[in-house]
Write an enzyme that holds these catalytic residues in place. Structure first.
Site, PDB file in Angstrom:
ATOM      1  N   LYS A  14      -2.242   6.142  -4.075  1.00  0.00           N
ATOM      2  CA  LYS A  14      -4.042   6.810  -4.128  1.00  0.00           C
ATOM      3  C   LYS A  14      -3.555   8.499  -5.070  1.00  0.00           C
ATOM      4  O   LYS A  14      -2.622   8.319  -4.750  1.00  0.00           O
ATOM      5  CB  LYS A  14      -3.529   7.138  -2.691  1.00  0.00           C
TER       6      LYS A  14
ATOM      7  N   ASP B  68       1.087  -1.551  -0.007  1.00  0.00           N
ATOM      8  CA  ASP B  68      -0.135   0.235   0.343  1.00  0.00           C
ATOM      9  C   ASP B  68       0.765   1.467  -0.378  1.00  0.00           C
ATOM     10  O   ASP B  68       1.371   1.666   0.554  1.00  0.00           O
ATOM     11  CB  ASP B  68      -1.160   0.141   1.543  1.00  0.00           C
TER      12      ASP B  68
ATOM     13  N   TYR C  66       3.372   9.876  -1.102  1.00  0.00           N
ATOM     14  CA  TYR C  66       4.091   9.241  -0.095  1.00  0.00           C
ATOM     15  C   TYR C  66       5.558   9.285  -0.302  1.00  0.00           C
ATOM     16  O   TYR C  66       6.902   9.489  -0.119  1.00  0.00           O
ATOM     17  CB  TYR C  66       4.475   7.545   0.167  1.00  0.00           C
TER      18      TYR C  66
ATOM     19  N   HIS D 195      -7.530   9.324  -2.005  1.00  0.00           N
ATOM     20  CA  HIS D 195      -6.927   9.951  -0.703  1.00  0.00           C
ATOM     21  C   HIS D 195      -7.620  10.380  -0.291  1.00  0.00           C
ATOM     22  O   HIS D 195      -7.550   9.837   1.277  1.00  0.00           O
ATOM     23  CB  HIS D 195      -5.267  10.145  -0.805  1.00  0.00           C
TER      24      HIS D 195
HETATM   25  N1  LIG Z   1      -5.174   6.604   4.039  1.00  0.00           N
HETATM   26  C1  LIG Z   1      -4.534   7.200   4.975  1.00  0.00           C
HETATM   27  O1  LIG Z   1      -4.644   8.270   4.732  1.00  0.00           O
HETATM   28  C2  LIG Z   1      -3.379   6.505   5.594  1.00  0.00           C
HETATM   29  C3  LIG Z   1      -3.028   6.786   6.809  1.00  0.00           C
HETATM   30  C4  LIG Z   1      -2.149   6.566   7.376  1.00  0.00           C
HETATM   31  C5  LIG Z   1      -1.766   5.475   7.196  1.00  0.00           C
HETATM   32  N2  LIG Z   1      -1.827   4.750   6.014  1.00  0.00           N
HETATM   33  C6  LIG Z   1      -1.551   2.854   5.256  1.00  0.00           C
HETATM   34  O2  LIG Z   1      -1.984   2.547   6.497  1.00  0.00           O
HETATM   35  C7  LIG Z   1      -0.335   2.118   7.133  1.00  0.00           C
HETATM   36  C8  LIG Z   1      -0.210   0.995   8.236  1.00  0.00           C
HETATM   37  O3  LIG Z   1      -0.147   2.597   9.305  1.00  0.00           O
HETATM   38  P1  LIG Z   1       0.778   3.614   9.656  1.00  0.00           P
HETATM   39  O4  LIG Z   1       2.303   3.627   8.741  1.00  0.00           O
HETATM   40  O5  LIG Z   1       0.376   4.874   9.559  1.00  0.00           O
HETATM   41  O6  LIG Z   1       0.682   2.762  11.738  1.00  0.00           O
HETATM   42  P2  LIG Z   1       1.505   1.499  11.654  1.00  0.00           P
HETATM   43  O7  LIG Z   1       0.734   0.261  10.733  1.00  0.00           O
HETATM   44  O8  LIG Z   1      -0.379   1.639  12.432  1.00  0.00           O
HETATM   45  O9  LIG Z   1       2.278   1.373  12.969  1.00  0.00           O
HETATM   46  C9  LIG Z   1       3.937   1.512  11.953  1.00  0.00           C
HETATM   47  C10 LIG Z   1       4.517   2.759  13.331  1.00  0.00           C
HETATM   48  O10 LIG Z   1       4.906   1.320  14.564  1.00  0.00           O
HETATM   49  C11 LIG Z   1       5.637   0.481  14.418  1.00  0.00           C
HETATM   50  N3  LIG Z   1       5.810  -1.107  14.683  1.00  0.00           N
HETATM   51  C12 LIG Z   1       5.393  -1.470  13.571  1.00  0.00           C
HETATM   52  N4  LIG Z   1       5.110  -2.760  13.623  1.00  0.00           N
HETATM   53  C13 LIG Z   1       5.891  -3.132  15.553  1.00  0.00           C
HETATM   54  C14 LIG Z   1       5.295  -4.223  16.142  1.00  0.00           C
HETATM   55  N5  LIG Z   1       5.564  -4.889  15.630  1.00  0.00           N
HETATM   56  N6  LIG Z   1       5.884  -3.644  17.182  1.00  0.00           N
HETATM   57  C15 LIG Z   1       6.095  -2.507  18.036  1.00  0.00           C
HETATM   58  N7  LIG Z   1       6.442  -1.566  16.730  1.00  0.00           N
HETATM   59  C16 LIG Z   1       5.933  -2.262  16.199  1.00  0.00           C
HETATM   60  C17 LIG Z   1       6.616   1.258  13.003  1.00  0.00           C
HETATM   61  O11 LIG Z   1       8.108   1.389  13.624  1.00  0.00           O
HETATM   62  P3  LIG Z   1       9.498   0.236  12.452  1.00  0.00           P
HETATM   63  O12 LIG Z   1       9.625   0.788  11.150  1.00  0.00           O
HETATM   64  O13 LIG Z   1       9.830   1.733  12.936  1.00  0.00           O
HETATM   65  O14 LIG Z   1       9.608  -0.492  13.283  1.00  0.00           O
HETATM   66  C18 LIG Z   1       6.143   2.570  13.101  1.00  0.00           C
HETATM   67  O15 LIG Z   1       6.899   2.964  14.017  1.00  0.00           O
HETATM   68  C19 LIG Z   1       0.840   3.154   6.251  1.00  0.00           C
HETATM   69  O16 LIG Z   1       1.606   2.408   5.754  1.00  0.00           O
HETATM   70  C20 LIG Z   1      -0.361   3.650   4.737  1.00  0.00           C
HETATM   71  O17 LIG Z   1       0.244   2.087   3.719  1.00  0.00           O
HETATM   72  C21 LIG Z   1      -3.165   4.718   5.014  1.00  0.00           C
END
Ligand SMILES: NC(=O)c1ccc[n+]([C@@H]2O[C@H](COP(=O)([O-])OP(=O)(O)OC[C@H]3O[C@@H](n4cnc5c(N)ncnc54)[C@H](OP(=O)(O)O)[C@@H]3O)[C@@H](O)[C@H]2O)c1
Length: 282
Positions: free
Chosen positions: A76, A46, A51, A109
């Protein structure tokens, strides 16, 4: 054989329920992270124009040696490009950046109801063109509230295949999810572990200890059992592996209920509100 189930979309396509998100991964780290995720077994990536790492995602996919056809790739539309001509140009650019002649899923998005005269309907009709000419297999939206989805239903011919919204234990977002369930729109849960913000919660750490999994695995499993699609982000190889290992255990109904009980409603929202969010990159 992948352990990741496929979810049926309303247009006849399928999407792996677990994927890999690349928001906030520096472009210079993205190809390696994607390659690592594909090595572990993820087959769904994704990304987004905003990004700034679409070309590195494509590079990571090519470096993996895995057939493009085995991978589900989402991007997106940049908030700056809602007007139809701009959206067409931006989508061409996405295909150039990823280096493939199609993506599997392309999303609006953000709805941006306060910009472009609130006309995300013409943006949506432009995405229909990309789907009709086969350059994206499916189309969907992100951060759409119920009223935005109702407008698309009233004014266009295509029900979005997915709605990608913020969902995690502190922000269950159930009204929007339920609207999706009733109308055949699959929910994709972004920030599934609230960027780490739910992992120290005592309810979650206690369940994790009881079932012998990590807090992140417990939270991801909660999403999976609720039927949502998730794509946790990590640049850490051990976490990329950890987040993939969520199909060898089950949460019982009382664990599910306890985690769902952590919902704080609007107070639990960590990202911007879709009604007011209006940031356009310059
Ligand atoms: N459509 C939208 O508006 C929107 C908004 C936000 C996100 N997204 C999508 O959703 C995806 C996921 O959301 P997100 O990136 O915001 O946050 P997330 O996946 O909830 O969390 C990512 C964070 O958690 C840490 N992490 C990951 N796995 C872990 C584990 N097993 N234990 C402890 N910490 C862990 C990562 O650190 P490290 O990387 O340092 O390991 C990073 O800091 C995004 O990458 C994107 O593709 C979409």
């Amino acid at each position: 054989m992948s352990a990741v189930p496929d979810i049926d979309l309303n247009d006849g396509n399928t999407i792996p329920q677990l994927g890999f998100g690349v928001f906030q991964i520096d472009p210079e780290d993205t190809a390696e992270a994607v390659r690592e995720a594909l090595k572990v077994g993820y087959r769904h990536i994704d990304t987004a124009e905003m990004y700034g790492n679409e070309s590195e995602v494509g590079e990571g996919i090519r470096a993996s040696g895995i057939d493009r056809g085995e991978i589900f790739l989402t991007s997106k539309l940049n908030n700056a490009f809602h007007e139809p001509e701009e959206a067409r140009r931006a989508f061409d650019e996405t295909l150039t950046e990823v280096g493939f002649d199609y993506v599997d899923l392309f999303l609006i998005h953000w709805p941006l109801p306060t910009l472009y005269e609130g006309d995300f309907v013409s943006t949506w009709k432009t995405l229909e063109e990309f789907r009709n000419d086969g350059r994206t297999r499916s189309i969907g939206v992100s951060n759409f509230q119920i009223e935005h989805l109702e407008r698309l239903a009233a004014e266009t011919d295509t029900v979005p295949a997915v709605n990608q919204i913020e969902v995690h234990p502190y922000f269950a977002n159930d009204a929007v999810r339920e609207y999706g369930q009733e109308h055949g729109i699959a929910t994709e849960a972004w920030s599934p572990i609230a960027q780490g913000g739910v992992l120290e919660d005592a309810t979650i750490t206690e369940i994790a200890e009881k079932v012998g999994k990590t807090p992140a695995q417990v939270v991801l499993r909660w999403h999976i059992q609720r039927g949502d699609i998730v794509f946790p982000k990590s640049v850490t190889p051990s976490r990329i592996q950890e987040n993939f290992e969520v199909f060898d255990f089950e949460l019982d109904p009382s664990d599910m209920q306890e985690i769902s009980g952590l919902d704080q409603g609007e107070d639990g929202r960590t990202g911007p509100h879709p009604e007011t969010f209006d940031v356009v990159p310059r």
